[in-house]
Write a protein that holds these residues in place. Structure first.
Motif, PDB file in Angstrom:
ATOM      1  N   CYS A  91     -34.705  14.697   5.562  1.00 52.28           N
ATOM      2  CA  CYS A  91     -34.317  14.011   4.518  1.00 52.28           C
ATOM      3  C   CYS A  91     -33.109  13.519   4.426  1.00 52.28           C
ATOM      4  O   CYS A  91     -32.830  12.354   3.837  1.00 52.28           O
ATOM      5  N   ASP A 107     -35.385   2.811   3.807  1.00 48.65           N
ATOM      6  CA  ASP A 107     -36.171   3.968   3.096  1.00 48.65           C
ATOM      7  C   ASP A 107     -37.288   4.000   4.172  1.00 48.65           C
ATOM      8  O   ASP A 107     -38.018   3.337   4.333  1.00 48.65           O
ATOM      9  N   THR A 108     -37.190   5.179   4.929  1.00 47.66           N
ATOM     10  CA  THR A 108     -37.926   5.395   6.087  1.00 47.66           C
ATOM     11  C   THR A 108     -39.356   5.806   5.688  1.00 47.66           C
ATOM     12  O   THR A 108     -40.239   6.111   6.406  1.00 47.66           O
ATOM     13  N   LEU A 109     -39.662   5.997   4.019  1.00 42.63           N
ATOM     14  CA  LEU A 109     -40.920   6.382   3.796  1.00 42.63           C
ATOM     15  C   LEU A 109     -41.685   5.036   3.385  1.00 42.63           C
ATOM     16  O   LEU A 109     -42.815   4.714   3.437  1.00 42.63           O
ATOM     17  N   LYS A 110     -40.905   4.310   2.383  1.00 41.87           N
ATOM     18  CA  LYS A 110     -41.433   2.846   2.010  1.00 41.87           C
ATOM     19  C   LYS A 110     -41.092   1.705   2.674  1.00 41.87           C
ATOM     20  O   LYS A 110     -41.666   0.469   2.438  1.00 41.87           O
ATOM     21  N   ARG A 115     -44.314  -2.152   9.300  1.00 40.17           N
ATOM     22  CA  ARG A 115     -44.461  -0.650  10.093  1.00 40.17           C
ATOM     23  C   ARG A 115     -45.370  -0.665  11.188  1.00 40.17           C
ATOM     24  O   ARG A 115     -46.249  -1.336  11.414  1.00 40.17           O
TER      25      ARG A 115
END
Length: 376
Positions: A18, A44-47, A345
């Motif tokens: 994180c 932002d590597t999640l969204k 992605r």
């Protein structure tokens, strides 16, 4: 007790992950030093969302960027598309302070620089000048300062298309996986030029035993990349709308395949532009500009040859460059004509792409690089 330790290690690993920051660097055809030319965004590597953190003015038309091996410095082709001019510039990036600071510039010795590559030891930089068909080599100081060029090779011969190939046009400068060779796709001459690179010499560029390999006449070789296993190389041909596949060994290329980057509905006027391979070596991506504005996706066989998977829109106009992050999770495209950067992605299993987040408006965005920084 062992279970508690294991859980603790997992938590710590998650916290470290994180804490990692992934930054995206964009150059642009700004045409005015008073406007922003280089931008840095956080991914932002999640969204898949991009958030601007800083930018730099004072440079003109940074058409291509590359980073030093340690990520501390950003090197840019500057004064591209500027008559009788051409330079390379250096910036220091501080991920803790989120700053980008200009260091210096050097003249390229050729007009319209379009590509830069840094040696793995961080001590050398090599660039390609498109309009005058030349390449230059620069020493890099420990503080990121670009020293005056120590070599400059000009090429003259063209090829069969008088409008596009009246003279040599070096379009990229790519090190071999072991950094002992440099490959120079020459769009104007239909050649991939080869040089040895001796990092211990004051003038490191030495003509190779086999100085070039010819490509198909009128193909216009543009960008070049190696498979992660180091056994295969791939060149995208701007004018021919194809990718040529080569077996690679110790500075020598052996052609084994040539495959179209365009679908059957596009028969001519090709403008293929960039080529990259996923970090796992399973898929190759090639961008098409002009009427297509898409990315061709290929699976890579064990023998290095390609098989077409499909074509996907880049959701913008004129995808000049794109890049894939080190995890293989994201692919980001730069569109100078529509002035947009779009994040996709990647599906690691199928190779297919899905747009995520909102596109970012960046006037004349020309190039993109991604880098993950570990916390200090």
């Amino acid at each position: 007790m062992k279970k508690i330790v294991s859980i603790t290690l997992v938590i710590l690993a998650g916290l470290k992950l994180c804490a990692q920051n992934t930054y995206v660097f964009f150059g642009s055809f700004n045409h005015d030093k008073e406007t922003e030319g280089i931008y840095v965004y956080e991914l932002d590597t999640l969204k898949g969302k991009l958030s601007k953190i800083t930018s730099a003015k004072g440079v003109l038309n940074p058409s291509f960027l590359t980073l030093s091996p340690d990520g501390k410095y950003v090197f840019a082709c500057t004064e591209s598309k500027t008559k009788n001019a051409g330079s390379v510039s250096s910036f220091e990036f501080n991920p803790e302070k989120k700053t980008l600071t200009f260091i210096n510039s050097q003249k390229t010795g050729g007009e319209n620089p379009v590509y830069l590559a840094a040696h793995k030891n961080g001590k050398w930089l090599i660039n390609g000048n498109y309009t005058e068909g030349s390449t230059s080599v620069y020493p890099i100081s420990e503080n990121g300062l670009i020293q005056p060029r120590v070599q400059n090779f000009h090429f003259s011969e063209g090829s069969v298309n008088p409008d596009r190939q009246d003279r040599a046009h070096i379009h990229s400068t790519v090190f071999s996986p072991d950094f002992k060779y440099v490959f120079l796709p020459d769009l104007g001459a239909d050649k991939i030029r080869t040089y040895q690179f001796d990092a211990d010499k004051k003038e490191p560029l030495i003509e190779a035993e086999k100085p070039f390999i010819p490509t198909s006449l009128g193909s216009g070789p543009r960008h070049f990349t190696f498979h992660p296993n180091g056994k295969f190389a791939y060149c995208i041909e701007e004018m021919g709308g194809a990718v040529s596949v080569y077996q690679y060994n110790n500075g020598k290329l052996n052609p084994i395949q040539r495959i179209n980057t365009h679908s059957d509905q596009f028969k001519d006027n090709f403008e293929s532009s960039d080529v990259h391979i996923s970090p796992d070596g399973r898929y190759l991506y090639a961008s098409n500009r002009g009427n297509e504005n898409n990315i061709a996706i290929f699976s890579i066989s064990n023998d290095g040859t390609l098989k077409t998977v499909g074509y996907q829109s880049t959701k913008g106009h004129h995808p000049r460059t794109f890049t894939i992050d080190s995890s293989g999770k994201f692919l980001i495209v730069a569109h100078p004509v529509s002035g947009t950067a779009v994040v996709f992605r990647r599906n690691a299993e199928t190779g297919l792409l899905k747009k995520v987040g909102r596109e970012v408006k960046l006037n004349g965005v020309s190039t993109v690089q991604i880098r993950k920084y570990e916390p200090k």
